[in-house]
Design a protein around this motif. Structure first.
Motif, mmCIF file in Angstrom:
data_model
loop_
_atom_site.group_PDB
_atom_site.id
_atom_site.type_symbol
_atom_site.label_atom_id
_atom_site.label_comp_id
_atom_site.label_asym_id
_atom_site.label_seq_id
_atom_site.Cartn_x
_atom_site.Cartn_y
_atom_site.Cartn_z
ATOM 1 N N UNK A 29 0.808 -1.218 0.000
ATOM 2 C CA UNK A 29 0.000 0.000 0.000
ATOM 3 C C UNK A 29 0.849 1.279 0.000
ATOM 4 N N UNK A 30 1.942 1.283 0.746
ATOM 5 C CA UNK A 30 2.818 2.464 0.752
ATOM 6 C C UNK A 30 3.496 2.629 -0.602
ATOM 7 N N UNK A 31 3.880 1.518 -1.223
ATOM 8 C CA UNK A 31 4.489 1.579 -2.554
ATOM 9 C C UNK A 31 3.516 2.188 -3.545
ATOM 10 N N UNK A 32 2.281 1.721 -3.515
ATOM 11 C CA UNK A 32 1.267 2.215 -4.446
ATOM 12 C C UNK A 32 0.975 3.698 -4.195
ATOM 13 N N UNK A 33 0.887 4.089 -2.933
ATOM 14 C CA UNK A 33 0.654 5.502 -2.616
ATOM 15 C C UNK A 33 1.817 6.369 -3.088
ATOM 16 N N UNK A 34 3.025 5.842 -3.019
ATOM 17 C CA UNK A 34 4.210 6.591 -3.431
ATOM 18 C C UNK A 34 4.268 6.792 -4.937
ATOM 19 N N UNK A 35 3.911 5.774 -5.706
ATOM 20 C CA UNK A 35 4.095 5.827 -7.156
ATOM 21 C C UNK A 35 2.867 6.312 -7.924
ATOM 22 N N UNK A 36 1.694 6.292 -7.327
ATOM 23 C CA UNK A 36 0.455 6.592 -8.066
ATOM 24 C C UNK A 36 0.466 7.961 -8.729
ATOM 25 N N UNK A 37 0.810 9.002 -8.006
ATOM 26 C CA UNK A 37 0.772 10.342 -8.610
ATOM 27 C C UNK A 37 1.880 10.514 -9.644
ATOM 28 N N UNK A 38 3.017 9.888 -9.408
ATOM 29 C CA UNK A 38 4.107 9.960 -10.386
ATOM 30 C C UNK A 38 3.682 9.275 -11.679
ATOM 31 N N UNK A 39 3.010 8.145 -11.557
ATOM 32 C CA UNK A 39 2.553 7.421 -12.745
ATOM 33 C C UNK A 39 1.522 8.234 -13.528
ATOM 34 N N UNK A 40 0.692 8.977 -12.826
ATOM 35 C CA UNK A 40 -0.285 9.826 -13.520
ATOM 36 C C UNK A 40 0.419 10.935 -14.305
ATOM 37 N N UNK A 41 1.500 11.474 -13.753
ATOM 38 C CA UNK A 41 2.194 12.575 -14.437
ATOM 39 C C UNK A 41 3.271 12.094 -15.411
ATOM 40 N N UNK A 42 3.644 10.815 -15.350
ATOM 41 C CA UNK A 42 4.654 10.246 -16.259
ATOM 42 C C UNK A 42 4.152 8.910 -16.818
#
Length: 105
Positions: A29-42
């Protein structure tokens, strides 16, 4: 320091959280929270997508993980074999059969 300001740092941290063989470090869950916004912008960056797929697989969202990993692998084919995300097709295959990139440890 905001992780969203550093996509490379967020990607690295998410990868560690999603794939660490040490269960005291691994936190899907922490991994997903960390990468989710980055994935949306990249959304077209294979390394970001690789970390997103690993994070999704770690939280049990295997179908999404397999689809994202397959998309990232397709993007990598255009970049050549020197890509830093080697092994992505194998991780996509793990997700497709319901296994996280960490091997389910």
């Amino acid at each position: 320091f905001r992780l969203s300001a550093s996509p490379a740092a967020a990607t690295a941290i998410a990868w560690i959280l999603a794939t660490s063989p040490d269960s005291t470090v691994r936190d899907g869950p922490a991994a997903l929270a960390t990468i989710a916004s980055v994935a949306r912008s990249h959304p077209d960056t294979p390394g970001v997508l690789d970390a997103l797929a690993a994070s999704l697989a770690e939280v049990g969202r295997f179908e999404e993980a397999a689809n994202i990993a397959a998309s990232a692998a397709e993007q990598l084919r255009g970049l050549g074999s020197g890509s830093p995300t080697r092994g992505l097709p194998e991780r996509a295959a793990l997700a497709a059969v319901g296994l996280p990139s960490s091997g389910g440890r």
